[in-house]
Design a protein around this motif. Structure first.
Motif, PDB file in Angstrom:
ATOM      1  N   LEU B  37     -44.270 -33.217 -12.645  1.00 34.87           N
ATOM      2  CA  LEU B  37     -43.671 -33.536 -13.949  1.00 34.87           C
ATOM      3  C   LEU B  37     -44.706 -34.173 -14.876  1.00 34.87           C
ATOM      4  CD1 LEU B  37     -40.254 -35.094 -12.856  1.00 34.87           C
ATOM      5  CD2 LEU B  37     -40.546 -32.996 -14.186  1.00 34.87           C
ATOM      6  N   ALA B  38     -45.504 -35.087 -14.313  1.00 37.08           N
ATOM      7  CA  ALA B  38     -46.439 -35.863 -15.134  1.00 37.08           C
ATOM      8  C   ALA B  38     -47.540 -34.992 -15.727  1.00 37.08           C
ATOM      9  CB  ALA B  38     -47.060 -36.971 -14.294  1.00 37.08           C
ATOM     10  N   GLU B  39     -47.891 -33.917 -15.039  1.00 29.56           N
ATOM     11  CA  GLU B  39     -48.976 -33.061 -15.545  1.00 29.56           C
ATOM     12  C   GLU B  39     -48.692 -32.553 -16.953  1.00 29.56           C
ATOM     13  OE1 GLU B  39     -51.709 -30.515 -13.260  1.00 29.56           O
ATOM     14  OE2 GLU B  39     -50.054 -30.470 -11.818  1.00 29.56           O
ATOM     15  N   ALA B  40     -47.407 -32.408 -17.298  1.00 24.63           N
ATOM     16  CA  ALA B  40     -47.056 -31.943 -18.642  1.00 24.63           C
ATOM     17  C   ALA B  40     -47.461 -32.956 -19.713  1.00 24.63           C
ATOM     18  CB  ALA B  40     -45.556 -31.656 -18.717  1.00 24.63           C
ATOM     19  N   CYS B  41     -47.716 -34.202 -19.301  1.00 25.79           N
ATOM     20  CA  CYS B  41     -48.027 -35.275 -20.258  1.00 25.79           C
ATOM     21  C   CYS B  41     -49.526 -35.425 -20.505  1.00 25.79           C
ATOM     22  CB  CYS B  41     -47.481 -36.615 -19.750  1.00 25.79           C
ATOM     23  SG  CYS B  41     -45.799 -36.525 -19.080  1.00 25.79           S
ATOM     24  N   PHE B  42     -50.348 -34.807 -19.636  1.00 23.27           N
ATOM     25  CA  PHE B  42     -51.772 -35.143 -19.595  1.00 23.27           C
ATOM     26  C   PHE B  42     -52.553 -34.710 -20.839  1.00 23.27           C
ATOM     27  CE2 PHE B  42     -52.218 -35.075 -14.628  1.00 23.27           C
ATOM     28  CZ  PHE B  42     -51.313 -36.115 -14.549  1.00 23.27           C
ATOM     29  N   SER B  43     -52.146 -33.619 -21.501  1.00 30.01           N
ATOM     30  CA  SER B  43     -52.973 -33.163 -22.615  1.00 30.01           C
ATOM     31  C   SER B  43     -52.924 -34.147 -23.787  1.00 30.01           C
ATOM     32  CB  SER B  43     -52.607 -31.734 -23.058  1.00 30.01           C
ATOM     33  OG  SER B  43     -51.356 -31.694 -23.685  1.00 30.01           O
ATOM     34  N   CYS B  44     -51.903 -35.008 -23.831  1.00 29.04           N
ATOM     35  CA  CYS B  44     -51.873 -36.087 -24.835  1.00 29.04           C
ATOM     36  C   CYS B  44     -52.294 -37.424 -24.216  1.00 29.04           C
ATOM     37  CB  CYS B  44     -50.481 -36.245 -25.437  1.00 29.04           C
ATOM     38  SG  CYS B  44     -49.978 -34.875 -26.495  1.00 29.04           S
ATOM     39  N   HIS B  45     -51.701 -37.770 -23.068  1.00 28.82           N
ATOM     40  CA  HIS B  45     -51.901 -39.101 -22.470  1.00 28.82           C
ATOM     41  C   HIS B  45     -53.133 -39.171 -21.578  1.00 28.82           C
ATOM     42  CE1 HIS B  45     -48.273 -41.254 -23.826  1.00 28.82           C
ATOM     43  NE2 HIS B  45     -47.662 -40.082 -23.767  1.00 28.82           N
ATOM     44  N   GLY B  46     -53.898 -38.079 -21.501  1.00 28.17           N
ATOM     45  CA  GLY B  46     -55.112 -38.083 -20.689  1.00 28.17           C
ATOM     46  C   GLY B  46     -54.826 -37.713 -19.245  1.00 28.17           C
ATOM     47  N   GLU B  47     -55.872 -37.260 -18.568  1.00 29.43           N
ATOM     48  CA  GLU B  47     -55.741 -36.846 -17.175  1.00 29.43           C
ATOM     49  C   GLU B  47     -55.236 -38.024 -16.347  1.00 29.43           C
ATOM     50  OE1 GLU B  47     -56.579 -33.637 -17.079  1.00 29.43           O
ATOM     51  OE2 GLU B  47     -55.791 -33.431 -15.051  1.00 29.43           O
ATOM     52  N   GLY B  48     -54.193 -37.812 -15.580  1.00 35.22           N
ATOM     53  CA  GLY B  48     -53.609 -38.885 -14.777  1.00 35.22           C
ATOM     54  C   GLY B  48     -52.901 -39.941 -15.616  1.00 35.22           C
ATOM     55  N   GLY B  49     -52.776 -39.702 -16.921  1.00 34.71           N
ATOM     56  CA  GLY B  49     -52.160 -40.697 -17.799  1.00 34.71           C
ATOM     57  C   GLY B  49     -53.093 -41.866 -18.091  1.00 34.71           C
ATOM     58  N   PRO B  56     -51.343 -43.798 -25.913  1.00 34.14           N
ATOM     59  CA  PRO B  56     -51.526 -44.863 -24.925  1.00 34.14           C
ATOM     60  C   PRO B  56     -51.674 -44.376 -23.481  1.00 34.14           C
ATOM     61  CG  PRO B  56     -49.335 -44.962 -25.955  1.00 34.14           C
ATOM     62  CD  PRO B  56     -50.092 -43.898 -26.657  1.00 34.14           C
ATOM     63  N   ALA B  57     -52.395 -45.167 -22.703  1.00 38.72           N
ATOM     64  CA  ALA B  57     -52.520 -44.919 -21.267  1.00 38.72           C
ATOM     65  C   ALA B  57     -51.233 -45.349 -20.565  1.00 38.72           C
ATOM     66  CB  ALA B  57     -53.704 -45.708 -20.722  1.00 38.72           C
ATOM     67  N   LEU B  58     -50.916 -44.664 -19.468  1.00 37.06           N
ATOM     68  CA  LEU B  58     -49.738 -44.985 -18.667  1.00 37.06           C
ATOM     69  C   LEU B  58     -50.136 -45.383 -17.244  1.00 37.06           C
ATOM     70  CD1 LEU B  58     -47.696 -41.810 -19.730  1.00 37.06           C
ATOM     71  CD2 LEU B  58     -47.475 -44.106 -20.689  1.00 37.06           C
ATOM     72  N   GLY B 104     -48.706 -45.432  -9.805  1.00 37.40           N
ATOM     73  CA  GLY B 104     -49.587 -45.303  -8.640  1.00 37.40           C
ATOM     74  C   GLY B 104     -50.980 -44.784  -8.947  1.00 37.40           C
ATOM     75  N   VAL B 105     -51.244 -44.428 -10.206  1.00 36.79           N
ATOM     76  CA  VAL B 105     -52.576 -43.920 -10.568  1.00 36.79           C
ATOM     77  C   VAL B 105     -53.463 -45.108 -10.935  1.00 36.79           C
ATOM     78  CG1 VAL B 105     -53.872 -42.476 -12.199  1.00 36.79           C
ATOM     79  CG2 VAL B 105     -51.602 -41.749 -11.435  1.00 36.79           C
ATOM     80  N   SER B 106     -54.674 -45.138 -10.386  1.00 31.69           N
ATOM     81  CA  SER B 106     -55.585 -46.229 -10.746  1.00 31.69           C
ATOM     82  C   SER B 106     -56.047 -46.026 -12.188  1.00 31.69           C
ATOM     83  CB  SER B 106     -56.775 -46.274  -9.803  1.00 31.69           C
ATOM     84  OG  SER B 106     -57.485 -45.062  -9.887  1.00 31.69           O
ATOM     85  N   PRO B 107     -55.948 -47.084 -13.023  1.00 33.29           N
ATOM     86  CA  PRO B 107     -56.225 -46.898 -14.455  1.00 33.29           C
ATOM     87  C   PRO B 107     -57.706 -46.601 -14.738  1.00 33.29           C
ATOM     88  CG  PRO B 107     -55.557 -49.177 -13.995  1.00 33.29           C
ATOM     89  CD  PRO B 107     -55.542 -48.449 -12.696  1.00 33.29           C
TER      90      PRO B 107
END
Lengths: 418, 107
Positions: B37-49, B56-58, B104-107
């Motif tokens: 699901l999260a992969e759909a967000c990456f092109s705006c929020h960056g790889e891995g959010g 903003p970073a997530l 769970g993703v390291s920022p």
């Protein structure tokens, strides 16, 4: 390895069940055709997997993105902003072949190149985009596109149209011809009209734009019309399809543009021809005679040929628009599906997004933003109401959306080409 | 009966479950695949959010906080643009899975 690259690999590794691939012994060969938003995404994701060999075939040394090419036409930024080389893809482990692909044999999953080479893959991912239906408009051809550019594949065509706009005298008539759908980037022609109007208002304010449109209604229409009334009053006239707006014939020598109802003489004419899936796909029968290539909605695998995935503008997948954002999301889903299959699992679908920003001036943006769901037959839009920026939004909202558009473009292009 | 001071077998099992799965009852399916699901967000929020330009970073944020933010974003508020239009397309399980992934993703 830079941070972005590591992050990209980590993204993939999280979803990969490697043991079955390792047991396979030899690396599976993935052939990707086209280094645009679909092809480059899938190539870059899969190149990080040691058990795969990824070959990317691309005709051009430099990719010119269609997103943000209207900004070049409007003088918002130079061509360099939309030009990307493929060096980073090579560094990431993708084997790059710069060649024109001439044919696909779906049975053997092989692809022929202009020099006679033939490549065979275990899996193919085809993302070659669109071809034009030149015959649909009398007098239009690849040769006359030098005088009457489409600029619907970015690059030299974008430069030609930009040069013509710059050379035009104040008071000139710019004609923009828009085809019947489906075509690449549904709001794109109307963003283009807006940014050409921005250029003319700033530099040649006595000029006019005549829009000859085969469509009646169009994407984000109320928002575009609101912006045109406020930013460019009196500059843009549009003839819709129901009033015989569709361009029927072009005379590149005299710049005479004909509809079924009228003829006009243009100073600059940008006629966008009707479109279908790239010819290499239709020639191989991958469109099943439909003009666009039917695919299943989870991993975007062809309904015609197993083991062949078709992404982006060429695919007939359901409700997603033909956009860079969509192609990128489809490519990520495709990469997950390929890895699941190779690991012996059934691919699982997940919701997808599409966000298309349009700029009507440097600091005036708005958007359509949607969630999609892979259903049993096709990719379906989840909610059909309230999809766009509201009418009457504040200047701050439009400025923020323009800023987010630029941010999205810089992020996605750095993920693919940076 | 759970005795205080001693972790029950239920808690031990819960802690040992992989990311994205919550044991809420025997008939409840696991949460959706948060990463997919999260992969759909990456092109705006960056790889891995991890953030992208002005978006903003997530990654690495508190899961409950992220979940509450995403639930709140389903309703438009002053200054909001595209996020309410997107978030209303996700159910509470999907939002929980997204929050769990990004946390769970390291920022």
């Amino acid at each position: 390895m830079n941070t972005g690259r590591r992050a990209f690999l980590a993204t993939l590794a999280g979803g990969l069940a490697a043991p079955a691939l390792l047991r396979a012994g030899t690396a599976a060969h993935v052939i990707v055709l086209g280094a645009g938003f679909g092809g480059a995404t899938v190539a870059r994701l899969l190149a990080g997997v040691p058990e795969l060999r990824v070959t990317l075939i691309e005709r051009d040394a430099t990719i010119h993105t269609c997103p943000f090419s209207n900004g070049v036409l409007g003088g918002l930024w130079p061509m360099e902003r939309i030009a990307f080389d493929l060096v980073a893809l090579g560094r990431a482990g993708v084997r790059l072949i710069r060649a024109e692909a001439t044919g696909i044999d779906p049975e053997t999953r092989s692809i022929s190149l202009a020099d006679g080479t033939r490549l065979t893959g275990d899996v193919m991912v085809l993302a070659p985009g669109i071809s034009f239906d030149w015959a649909a408009i009398e007098g239009l051809s690849p040769a006359t596109a030098e005088q009457v550019p489409h600029a619907w594949k970015a690059g030299r065509q974008t430069e030609i149209l930009r040069e013509q706009l710059v050379a035009m005298e104040d008071g000139g008539l710019v004609v923009v011809g828009i085809p019947a759908p489906p075509f690449r980037c549904p709001p794109g022609p109307y963003e283009r009209i807006s940014l050409i109007a921005h250029y003319l208002k700033t530099n040649k304010p006595a000029s006019k734009i005549l829009v000859l449109d085969a469509q009646d209604a169009f994407s984000k229409q109320p928002l575009f019309e609101e912006a045109w009334a406020s930013l460019y009053p009196g500059m843009i006239e549009r003839v819709p399809g129901s009033a015989s707006g569709a361009v029927m014939a072009v005379d590149a020598g005299t710049m005479r543009i004909s509809t079924g109802f009228d003829d006009v003489t243009a100073a600059v004419a940008n006629i966008i021809p009707p479109q279908r899936a790239a010819r290499i796909l239709t020639d191989a029968g991958l469109d099943d005679g439909l003009g666009w290539c039917p695919v299943e909605p989870v991993g975007f695998e062809s309904r015609v040929a197993p083991g062949i995935h078709i992404l982006g503008d060429a695919a007939l997948q359901g409700d997603m628009p033909k956009s860079a954002f969509s192609a990128n999301g489809q490519a990520r889903a495709c990469a997950r599906a390929i890895l699941a299959r190779l690991a012996g699992h059934e691919p699982q679908g997940a919701k997808l997004l599409n966000v298309c920003y349009s700029l009507t001036a440097p600091d005036y943006g708005f958007s359509i933003a949607d969630v999609y769901e892979p259903g049993p037959e096709k990719v379906s839009l989840v909610l059909s109401e309230g999809r766009t920026t509201a009418l009457g939004a504040s200047a701050e909202t439009h400025a923020a959306e323009a800023e987010y558009a630029r941010s999205w473009f810089d992020t996605i292009t750095s993920q693919l080409y940076g | 009966m759970i005795k205080p001071g001693k972790p029950s077998i239920f808690i031990v099992m819960l802690l040992s479950l992989p990311c994205g799965m919550v044991l809420a009852g025997p008939v409840q399916p696991p949460l959706p695949d948060g990463k997919a699901l999260a992969e759909a967000c990456f092109s705006c929020h960056g790889e891995g959010g991890r953030g992208g330009g002005r978006i903003p970073a997530l990654a690495g944020q508190d899961m409950t906080g992220l979940q509450q933010k995403m639930l709140a974003l389903r309703s438009p508020s002053p200054g909001s643009t595209i996020m309410p239009r997107l978030m209303r397309g996700y159910d509470t399980d999907e939002i929980a899975a997204l929050a769990d992934y990004f946390a769970g993703v390291s920022p």
